[in-house]
Scaffold this active site. Structure first.
Site, PDB file in Angstrom:
ATOM      1  N   CYS A  20      -3.007   4.088   6.992  1.00 46.16           N
ATOM      2  CA  CYS A  20      -4.455   3.992   7.134  1.00 46.16           C
ATOM      3  C   CYS A  20      -4.835   3.978   8.625  1.00 46.16           C
ATOM      4  O   CYS A  20      -3.963   3.889   9.489  1.00 46.16           O
ATOM      5  CB  CYS A  20      -4.924   2.716   6.459  1.00 46.16           C
ATOM      6  SG  CYS A  20      -4.372   1.255   7.358  1.00 46.16           S
ATOM      7  N   CYS A  41      -1.811  -4.419   8.024  1.00 49.90           N
ATOM      8  CA  CYS A  41      -1.466  -3.073   8.502  1.00 49.90           C
ATOM      9  C   CYS A  41      -0.796  -3.143   9.868  1.00 49.90           C
ATOM     10  O   CYS A  41      -0.034  -2.243  10.237  1.00 49.90           O
ATOM     11  CB  CYS A  41      -2.711  -2.211   8.616  1.00 49.90           C
ATOM     12  SG  CYS A  41      -3.773  -2.282   7.177  1.00 49.90           S
ATOM     13  N   ASP A  99       2.371   2.523   2.494  1.00 48.67           N
ATOM     14  CA  ASP A  99       2.402   3.168   3.804  1.00 48.67           C
ATOM     15  C   ASP A  99       3.729   2.891   4.499  1.00 48.67           C
ATOM     16  O   ASP A  99       4.348   1.874   4.244  1.00 48.67           O
ATOM     17  CB  ASP A  99       1.275   2.626   4.685  1.00 48.67           C
ATOM     18  CG  ASP A  99      -0.082   3.022   4.160  1.00 48.67           C
ATOM     19  OD1 ASP A  99      -0.120   3.856   3.246  1.00 48.67           O
ATOM     20  OD2 ASP A  99      -1.082   2.504   4.663  1.00 48.67           O
ATOM     21  N   CYS A 118       0.806  -1.212   0.000  1.00 47.54           N
ATOM     22  CA  CYS A 118       0.000   0.000   0.000  1.00 47.54           C
ATOM     23  C   CYS A 118       0.842   1.268   0.000  1.00 47.54           C
ATOM     24  O   CYS A 118       0.309   2.354  -0.138  1.00 47.54           O
ATOM     25  CB  CYS A 118      -0.932   0.016   1.208  1.00 47.54           C
ATOM     26  SG  CYS A 118      -0.026  -0.039   2.756  1.00 47.54           S
TER      27      CYS A 118
HETATM   28 FE1  FES Z   1      -1.389   0.296   4.318  1.00 45.75          FE
HETATM   29 FE2  FES Z   1      -3.093  -0.227   6.207  1.00 45.75          FE
HETATM   30  S1  FES Z   1      -3.546  -0.041   4.118  1.00 45.75           S
HETATM   31  S2  FES Z   1      -0.995   0.001   6.387  1.00 45.75           S
END
Ligand code: FES
Length: 125
Positions: A58, A102, A35, A33
């Protein structure tokens, strides 16, 4: 979708921010993602005296980072290294299956921060 504890930590994150003169920093990204999470620690007498996190992620990533810092604060380095992703997700009362990944950032970033501290100190790690 999210439980009460997850929402609480998402809406009121504990220990958010950075420690400019941190003794150890750990960073980890989730390639799925994009992140990423950074953990900063201050260490005194082999214990995590202070810990902060910075996350670009997120709600589940924010909640797990916040919970992780609460769990790690005051712990010895050995205890911090023993915290697992499952411990953090469990302390939050669980996460929806598709958001479980996540919660995989937190413990890894913490372990990297501890190892960074040990490396700076010259103890390997
Ligand atoms: Fe990337 Fe949750 S969608 S850490």
């Amino acid at each position: 979708m999210y439980g009460e504890r997850v929402l609480d930590h998402f809406l009121n994150p504990r220990n958010a921010g950075i420690i400019p003169d941190a003794d150890g920093v750990g960073q980890v990204g989730d390639p799925r993602c994009g992140d990423y999470l950074r953990i900063f620690i201050k260490v005194k007498d082999n214990r995590i005296e202070d810990i902060k996190f910075q996350v670009f992620g997120c709600p589940a990533a924010i909640a797990t980072s916040s919970m992780l810092t609460e769990m790690a604060k005051g712990k010895t380095l050995e205890e911090a290294l023993a915290i697992t992703d499952e411990d953090v997700a469990g302390a939050l009362g669980g996460l929806p299956d598709f958001k479980l990944h996540c919660s995989n950032l937190g413990a890894t970033a913490l372990h990297k921060a501890v190892k960074d501290y040990l490396r700076r100190k010259g103890d390997g790690g």
